[in-house]
Scaffold this motif. Structure first.
Motif, PDB file in Angstrom:
ATOM      1  N   ARG A  37       0.835  -1.211   0.000  1.00 26.87           N
ATOM      2  CA  ARG A  37       0.000   0.000   0.000  1.00 26.87           C
ATOM      3  C   ARG A  37       0.861   1.249   0.000  1.00 26.87           C
ATOM      4  O   ARG A  37       0.534   2.242  -0.664  1.00 26.87           O
ATOM      5  N   ARG A  83     -12.499  -7.845 -14.410  1.00 24.75           N
ATOM      6  CA  ARG A  83     -12.877  -6.802 -13.454  1.00 24.75           C
ATOM      7  C   ARG A  83     -14.216  -7.148 -12.818  1.00 24.75           C
ATOM      8  O   ARG A  83     -15.167  -7.525 -13.501  1.00 24.75           O
ATOM      9  N   ALA A  92     -12.544  -4.062  -8.539  1.00 22.80           N
ATOM     10  CA  ALA A  92     -11.573  -5.090  -8.171  1.00 22.80           C
ATOM     11  C   ALA A  92     -11.148  -5.907  -9.388  1.00 22.80           C
ATOM     12  O   ALA A  92     -11.803  -5.909 -10.434  1.00 22.80           O
ATOM     13  N   ARG A 137      -2.085 -11.226   1.849  1.00 23.49           N
ATOM     14  CA  ARG A 137      -2.254 -10.123   0.915  1.00 23.49           C
ATOM     15  C   ARG A 137      -3.253 -10.482  -0.182  1.00 23.49           C
ATOM     16  O   ARG A 137      -3.518 -11.663  -0.437  1.00 23.49           O
ATOM     17  N   PRO A 138      -3.837  -9.479  -0.869  1.00 27.75           N
ATOM     18  CA  PRO A 138      -4.751  -9.770  -1.970  1.00 27.75           C
ATOM     19  C   PRO A 138      -4.047 -10.546  -3.083  1.00 27.75           C
ATOM     20  O   PRO A 138      -2.864 -10.334  -3.349  1.00 27.75           O
ATOM     21  N   CYS A 179      -4.910 -10.509  -6.401  1.00 30.00           N
ATOM     22  CA  CYS A 179      -4.798  -9.619  -7.565  1.00 30.00           C
ATOM     23  C   CYS A 179      -5.181  -8.199  -7.169  1.00 30.00           C
ATOM     24  O   CYS A 179      -6.164  -7.998  -6.452  1.00 30.00           O
ATOM     25  N   ARG A 180      -4.398  -7.263  -7.643  1.00 32.51           N
ATOM     26  CA  ARG A 180      -4.720  -5.864  -7.410  1.00 32.51           C
ATOM     27  C   ARG A 180      -4.138  -5.058  -8.561  1.00 32.51           C
ATOM     28  O   ARG A 180      -3.032  -5.336  -9.031  1.00 32.51           O
ATOM     29  N   SER A 181      -4.907  -4.083  -9.054  1.00 33.25           N
ATOM     30  CA  SER A 181      -4.370  -3.214 -10.094  1.00 33.25           C
ATOM     31  C   SER A 181      -3.673  -2.030  -9.443  1.00 33.25           C
ATOM     32  O   SER A 181      -4.109  -1.539  -8.402  1.00 33.25           O
ATOM     33  N   CYS A 182      -2.569  -1.611 -10.037  1.00 30.60           N
ATOM     34  CA  CYS A 182      -1.785  -0.497  -9.522  1.00 30.60           C
ATOM     35  C   CYS A 182      -1.580   0.478 -10.670  1.00 30.60           C
ATOM     36  O   CYS A 182      -1.102   0.087 -11.743  1.00 30.60           O
ATOM     37  N   GLY A 184      -0.315  -7.121  -6.146  1.00 29.39           N
ATOM     38  CA  GLY A 184      -0.825  -8.207  -5.324  1.00 29.39           C
ATOM     39  C   GLY A 184       0.093  -9.419  -5.359  1.00 29.39           C
ATOM     40  O   GLY A 184       1.176  -9.392  -5.965  1.00 29.39           O
TER      41      GLY A 184
END
Length: 233
Positions: free
Chosen positions: A82, A141, A145, A171-172, A174-177, A189
């Motif tokens: 984060r 998507r 998320a 931790r997640p 998958c995560r988009s950054c 992620g």
């Protein structure tokens, strides 16, 4: 004026901590995911060891940094993904303040092409991979998320990624950054980190010494292109 609501986040205090030039240089130096000593961070920030210790204490108290002890040595790293995402977004906003006629050198071009963002792949290559996984329908998507699909789990398992082990992490998956140089998302992620580790472990790519730059060799680039260029569902 009334007192600050104790249940509200103290955004001003956190922003002030990051805004200090020396602390900002130290945080950015840690953005590549490598842990550094206080002495190394002091040299990067061009400050005395005593001043550096004070800054590090404040950054740890704020939850931006963590310390890892190994024997007699103490190493500092970003607290979690984060914090890395926050710094990347600040890069995005700060980039809007850069003069449009600024001539960027070769090093900047390499950073735009492929770099480490905390523990996952960013830059043009990271965005390209994210787009390819979406085209393959390995990712989808769900509102804001990102979710790994059954087809994606099967495909990545065949690729050597242990999805079940990643799901067991805190931790997640998958995560988009938001990529500060491309202004489009790349994959973060646990899955993003596992893919970058796979590229390194398989010998496809390596990290440029003393930098966040990721360099693919000829065979690695061929395999990465094969992963990214397919549009099969």
């Amino acid at each position: 004026m009334g007192a600050r609501d104790p249940w509200q986040p103290d955004i001003a205090r956190l922003a002030a901590l990051i805004a200090d030039p020396a602390r900002a240089r130290m945080l950015v130096a840690l953005l590549g995911g490598q842990a550094l000593t206080a002495g190394e961070l002091a040299r990067i920030a061009d400050i005395t060891p005593q001043t550096c210790s004070s800054h590090l204490a404040r950054l740890r108290e704020s939850g931006l940094l963590k310390m890892v002890a190994q024997g007699r040595h103490r190493y500092y790293a970003l607290a979690d993904a984060r914090v890395a995402a926050l710094l990347e977004h600040l890069h995005d906003l700060a980039g809007d303040q850069v003069p449009t006629d600024l001539q960027l050198g070769p090093k900047d071009a390499q950073l735009r092409r492929a770099r480490v963002c905390f523990d996952h792949l960013a830059g043009e290559s990271g965005v390209r991979m994210f787009d390819a996984l979406m085209r393959r329908r390995w990712l989808r998507r769900i509102g804001d998320a990102i979710e790994l699909t059954p087809a994606g789990e099967s495909g990545l398992s065949g690729f050597g990624i242990d999805v079940d082990a990643l799901r067991a992490q805190r931790r997640p998956l998958c995560r988009s950054c938001l990529d500060w140089s491309m202004r489009k998302p790349h994959l973060a992620g646990g899955l993003g980190a596992a893919l970058l580790d796979h590229f390194f472990d398989a010998g496809w790519a390596k990290r440029q010494r003393g930098s966040r730059i990721v360099v693919f060799n000829a065979e690695g680039q061929r395999r990465f292109d094969a992963l990214c260029d397919s549009t099969r569902a």
